[in-house]
Design a protein around this motif. Structure first.
Motif, PDB file in Angstrom:
ATOM      1  N   ASP A  78      21.143 -52.130  21.295  1.00 39.49           N
ATOM      2  CA  ASP A  78      21.285 -51.356  20.073  1.00 39.49           C
ATOM      3  C   ASP A  78      21.573 -52.303  18.916  1.00 39.49           C
ATOM      4  O   ASP A  78      22.574 -52.987  18.906  1.00 39.49           O
ATOM      5  N   GLY A 100      21.321 -31.872  18.019  1.00 41.38           N
ATOM      6  CA  GLY A 100      22.151 -32.737  17.190  1.00 41.38           C
ATOM      7  C   GLY A 100      22.917 -31.970  16.139  1.00 41.38           C
ATOM      8  O   GLY A 100      23.332 -30.832  16.366  1.00 41.38           O
ATOM      9  N   TYR A 121      20.464 -35.069  12.490  1.00 42.21           N
ATOM     10  CA  TYR A 121      20.998 -36.262  13.149  1.00 42.21           C
ATOM     11  C   TYR A 121      21.021 -35.948  14.641  1.00 42.21           C
ATOM     12  O   TYR A 121      21.747 -35.061  15.084  1.00 42.21           O
ATOM     13  N   ALA A 122      20.201 -36.659  15.398  1.00 43.51           N
ATOM     14  CA  ALA A 122      20.059 -36.380  16.829  1.00 43.51           C
ATOM     15  C   ALA A 122      21.241 -36.936  17.615  1.00 43.51           C
ATOM     16  O   ALA A 122      21.758 -38.014  17.314  1.00 43.51           O
ATOM     17  N   GLU A 141      22.922 -38.817  20.719  1.00 43.52           N
ATOM     18  CA  GLU A 141      22.472 -40.086  21.298  1.00 43.52           C
ATOM     19  C   GLU A 141      21.539 -39.925  22.498  1.00 43.52           C
ATOM     20  O   GLU A 141      20.571 -40.643  22.630  1.00 43.52           O
ATOM     21  N   SER A 192      19.849 -37.073  23.420  1.00 41.71           N
ATOM     22  CA  SER A 192      19.085 -35.831  23.349  1.00 41.71           C
ATOM     23  C   SER A 192      17.597 -36.112  23.551  1.00 41.71           C
ATOM     24  O   SER A 192      17.134 -37.250  23.444  1.00 41.71           O
ATOM     25  N   THR A 202      15.266 -35.236  21.540  1.00 41.75           N
ATOM     26  CA  THR A 202      14.761 -35.688  20.240  1.00 41.75           C
ATOM     27  C   THR A 202      14.962 -37.186  20.078  1.00 41.75           C
ATOM     28  O   THR A 202      14.062 -37.908  19.640  1.00 41.75           O
ATOM     29  N   ALA A 203      16.135 -37.680  20.420  1.00 50.50           N
ATOM     30  CA  ALA A 203      16.420 -39.111  20.294  1.00 50.50           C
ATOM     31  C   ALA A 203      15.521 -39.930  21.216  1.00 50.50           C
ATOM     32  O   ALA A 203      15.071 -41.021  20.865  1.00 50.50           O
ATOM     33  N   GLU A 261      12.845 -45.097  16.347  1.00 54.17           N
ATOM     34  CA  GLU A 261      14.139 -45.371  15.718  1.00 54.17           C
ATOM     35  C   GLU A 261      14.176 -44.971  14.237  1.00 54.17           C
ATOM     36  O   GLU A 261      15.174 -44.474  13.750  1.00 54.17           O
ATOM     37  N   ARG A 265      20.275 -40.633  13.579  1.00 54.34           N
ATOM     38  CA  ARG A 265      20.968 -40.474  14.856  1.00 54.34           C
ATOM     39  C   ARG A 265      22.473 -40.568  14.666  1.00 54.34           C
ATOM     40  O   ARG A 265      22.946 -41.298  13.804  1.00 54.34           O
ATOM     41  N   GLN A 268      26.065 -41.879  15.814  1.00 51.38           N
ATOM     42  CA  GLN A 268      26.616 -43.025  16.534  1.00 51.38           C
ATOM     43  C   GLN A 268      27.939 -42.542  17.110  1.00 51.38           C
ATOM     44  O   GLN A 268      28.947 -42.485  16.414  1.00 51.38           O
TER      45      GLN A 268
END
Length: 183
Positions: A4, A67, A101-102, A104, A106, A108-109, A114, A119, A121
């Motif tokens: 990451d 999210g 905001y997805a 972590e 999910s 969708t993520a 990226e 996303r 955190q």
């Protein structure tokens, strides 16, 4: 195993929202009001939010299955000059925001690149890119002091608003200028 590259968020930063108090059940929501500023100017050459100006963020965080959905408005004073008459503009810019905001891990993520979606955190949301984008993209490319601004007189360069209704300039064809001396 992927590394990451995202730097850790500071939970005390003004544009970082902590979602620990927001239940993860879809439909749960929490309202936030944040007043902050940026140390640098945001915007274009003709119009911008000045460095240190108060930026108001009024948002609702809503839990959804993938999210946290952030919706609301961001407002900031803008200054610049009219693209037609060059008079100073002092106004307030209001922009709507809506961003998912997805979580972590999910779906969708996992199924988006990226840079396609914001996303979380851990339990933290970084609202700074959302605020920057909303303000800069809402700014007009050619700002006007008012929609019916007539601009400047092309002959004398004075704002048309300050000139009388019968303002005009005599335009003489240079080929006939010497004949005018005979009259």
């Amino acid at each position: 195993m992927t590394m990451d590259k995202t730097p850790a968020l500071d939970p005390k930063a003004p544009l970082v929202a902590d979602t620990r108090t927001l239940p993860r059940s879809p439909g749960s929501s929490k309202d936030l009001s944040i007043d902050t500023s940026f140390p640098e100017k945001l915007g274009l050459d003709m119009i911008a939010v000045g460095a240190g100006e108060n930026i108001q963020l009024r948002i609702t965080l809503t839990s959804v299955s993938e999210g946290i959905l952030v919706t609301g408005t961001v407002s900031a004073p803008i200054t610049g000059e009219c693209a037609r008459c060059l008079t100073e503009i002092d106004d307030t810019l209001d922009a709507s925001v809506s961003e998912l905001y997805a979580f972590e891990d999910s779906t969708t993520a996992e199924t988006t690149d990226e840079d396609e979606i914001m996303r979380l955190q851990g339990d933290l949301l970084d609202l700074e890119p959302l605020v920057r984008d909303a303000l800069v993209f809402a700014m007009p490319n050619a700002p006007l002091c008012r929609p019916d601004c007539e601009g400047l007189c092309p002959e004398c360069g004075q704002p048309r608003d300050t000139l009388p209704d019968d303002h005009s300039h005599e335009v003489v064809d240079p080929r006939w200028a010497d004949l005018k001396k005979l009259l």
